[in-house]
Design a protein around this motif. Structure first.
Motif, PDB file in Angstrom:
ATOM      1  N   GLU B   5       0.839  -1.199   0.000  1.00 34.75           N
ATOM      2  CA  GLU B   5       0.000   0.000   0.000  1.00 34.75           C
ATOM      3  C   GLU B   5       0.871   1.245   0.000  1.00 34.75           C
ATOM      4  N   GLN B   6       0.558   2.160  -0.903  1.00 35.00           N
ATOM      5  CA  GLN B   6       1.308   3.401  -1.000  1.00 35.00           C
ATOM      6  C   GLN B   6       0.424   4.585  -0.642  1.00 35.00           C
ATOM      7  N   SER B   7       1.050   5.555  -0.003  1.00 30.19           N
ATOM      8  CA  SER B   7       0.323   6.774   0.329  1.00 30.19           C
ATOM      9  C   SER B   7       1.262   7.974   0.234  1.00 30.19           C
ATOM     10  N   PRO B   8       0.702   9.180  -0.072  1.00 29.00           N
ATOM     11  CA  PRO B   8      -0.674   9.380  -0.521  1.00 29.00           C
ATOM     12  C   PRO B   8      -0.849   8.935  -1.966  1.00 29.00           C
ATOM     13  N   PRO B   9      -2.053   8.757  -2.449  1.00 23.26           N
ATOM     14  CA  PRO B   9      -2.248   8.390  -3.855  1.00 23.26           C
ATOM     15  C   PRO B   9      -1.913   9.535  -4.799  1.00 23.26           C
ATOM     16  N   ASP B  10      -2.135  10.750  -4.379  1.00 22.47           N
ATOM     17  CA  ASP B  10      -1.841  11.926  -5.194  1.00 22.47           C
ATOM     18  C   ASP B  10      -1.178  12.989  -4.329  1.00 22.47           C
ATOM     19  N   LEU B  11      -0.264  13.746  -4.955  1.00 25.26           N
ATOM     20  CA  LEU B  11       0.465  14.779  -4.231  1.00 25.26           C
ATOM     21  C   LEU B  11       0.765  15.919  -5.192  1.00 25.26           C
ATOM     22  N   ILE B  12       0.447  17.124  -4.770  1.00 25.66           N
ATOM     23  CA  ILE B  12       0.733  18.312  -5.580  1.00 25.66           C
ATOM     24  C   ILE B  12       1.666  19.205  -4.771  1.00 25.66           C
ATOM     25  N   THR B  20       7.378  13.383   1.452  1.00 22.86           N
ATOM     26  CA  THR B  20       7.646  12.022   1.907  1.00 22.86           C
ATOM     27  C   THR B  20       6.562  11.101   1.375  1.00 22.86           C
ATOM     28  N   LEU B  21       6.982  10.054   0.685  1.00 20.57           N
ATOM     29  CA  LEU B  21       6.068   9.044   0.176  1.00 20.57           C
ATOM     30  C   LEU B  21       6.258   7.778   1.003  1.00 20.57           C
ATOM     31  N   ARG B  22       5.151   7.090   1.275  1.00 23.30           N
ATOM     32  CA  ARG B  22       5.215   5.932   2.159  1.00 23.30           C
ATOM     33  C   ARG B  22       4.758   4.670   1.444  1.00 23.30           C
ATOM     34  N   CYS B  23       5.392   3.561   1.828  1.00 21.85           N
ATOM     35  CA  CYS B  23       5.044   2.238   1.295  1.00 21.85           C
ATOM     36  C   CYS B  23       4.945   1.279   2.474  1.00 21.85           C
ATOM     37  N   ARG B 104       0.983   9.520  -7.421  1.00 20.23           N
ATOM     38  CA  ARG B 104       1.105  10.423  -8.564  1.00 20.23           C
ATOM     39  C   ARG B 104       1.505  11.794  -8.042  1.00 20.23           C
ATOM     40  N   LEU B 105       2.694  12.260  -8.458  1.00 17.43           N
ATOM     41  CA  LEU B 105       3.244  13.536  -8.001  1.00 17.43           C
ATOM     42  C   LEU B 105       3.224  14.555  -9.121  1.00 17.43           C
ATOM     43  N   ALA B 106       2.713  15.720  -8.807  1.00 22.06           N
ATOM     44  CA  ALA B 106       2.760  16.848  -9.754  1.00 22.06           C
ATOM     45  C   ALA B 106       3.488  17.997  -9.062  1.00 22.06           C
ATOM     46  N   VAL B 107       4.565  18.467  -9.676  1.00 21.12           N
ATOM     47  CA  VAL B 107       5.331  19.597  -9.148  1.00 21.12           C
ATOM     48  C   VAL B 107       5.123  20.786 -10.068  1.00 21.12           C
ATOM     49  N   HIS B 108       4.567  21.844  -9.515  1.00 20.89           N
ATOM     50  CA  HIS B 108       4.274  23.043 -10.307  1.00 20.89           C
ATOM     51  C   HIS B 108       5.324  24.111 -10.085  1.00 20.89           C
TER      52      HIS B 108
END
Lengths: 113, 109
Positions: B5-12, B20-23, B104-108
């Motif tokens: 399980e990964q979290s979060p599913p989406d990150l902006i 920080t992404l978690r598994c 899913r990471l989006a960097v603006h």
């Protein structure tokens, strides 16, 4: 050195036709894997080769799917009588030995019309 | 079988931010890898880290095998960091990677 290569990069076929997808692993890697990535199913394992043998075929979705590996190197994944649900990106990976780091190729995008 | 399980599913994020992404995984593992899938679909190896801590530039990862989780840290994010980050594990007597659903990471800018 060269990474994992796959061909073709894209394949469009008609329902019912057979297709062959090719994978060239990193030289010297004894383990080779096929995975596929589709919108509904994420990334899923298909088959694992150690040398030319396939001790784990548990992920092949039906008997229309088969794969072989020759000379401990190149592998071919064959899908017979393709169906629309076979549309996906097919990814090949290789590792030096089992449980080692796996390196992925660029994939073959298969579209079945 | 093992669950990943990964979290979060989406990150902006705004460019320059840290994340920080978690598994989390449900059983002991022989192999754990972090990948970045770029917009062209290529899976790029980030870390092979069944245990311990590794760093590579702005990225670092830690796996605490006894507590069954791994963390991927991205510092000073850049727009080129955008894409999907996958955690994948090998467990038991098997050799196949079991993938999480990804972040899913989006960097603006």
């Amino acid at each position: 050195g060269a990474g994992v290569s796959q061909s073709p990069s894209n394949k469009v076929t008609e329902k019912g036709k057979d297709v062959e997808l090719r994978c060239d692993p990193i030289s010297g890697h004894t383990a080779l894997y096929w995975y596929r990535q589709s919108l509904g199913q994420g990334l899923e394992f298909l088959i694992y080769f150690q040398g030319n043998s396939a001790p784990d075929k548990s992920g092949l979705p039906s008997d229309r799917f088969s794969a072989e590996r020759t000379g401990g190197s190149v592998s071919t994944l064959t899908i017979q009588r393709t169906q629309q649900e076979d549309s996906a990106v097919y990814l090949c990976a290789s590792s030096l030995r089992r449980w080692n780091e796996q390196f992925f190729g660029p994939g073959t995008r298969l579209t079945v019309l | 079988g093992i669950q990943v399980e990964q979290s979060p599913p989406d990150l902006i994020l705004q460019e320059g931010a840290n994340s920080t992404l978690r598994c989390n995984f449900s059983d002991s593992v022989n192999n754990l890898q972090w990948f970045h899938q770029n917009p062209w679909g290529q899976l790029i190896n980030l870390f092979y880290i069944p245990s311990g801590t590794k760093q590579n530039g702005r990225l670092s990862a830690t796996t605490v095998a006894t507590e069954r989780y791994s963390l991927l840290y991205i510092s000073s994010s850049q727009t080129t960091d955008s894409g999907v980050y996958f955690c994948a594990v090998v467990s038991g007597g098997y050799n196949k990677l079991i993938f999480g659903a990804g972040t899913r990471l989006a960097v603006h800018p």
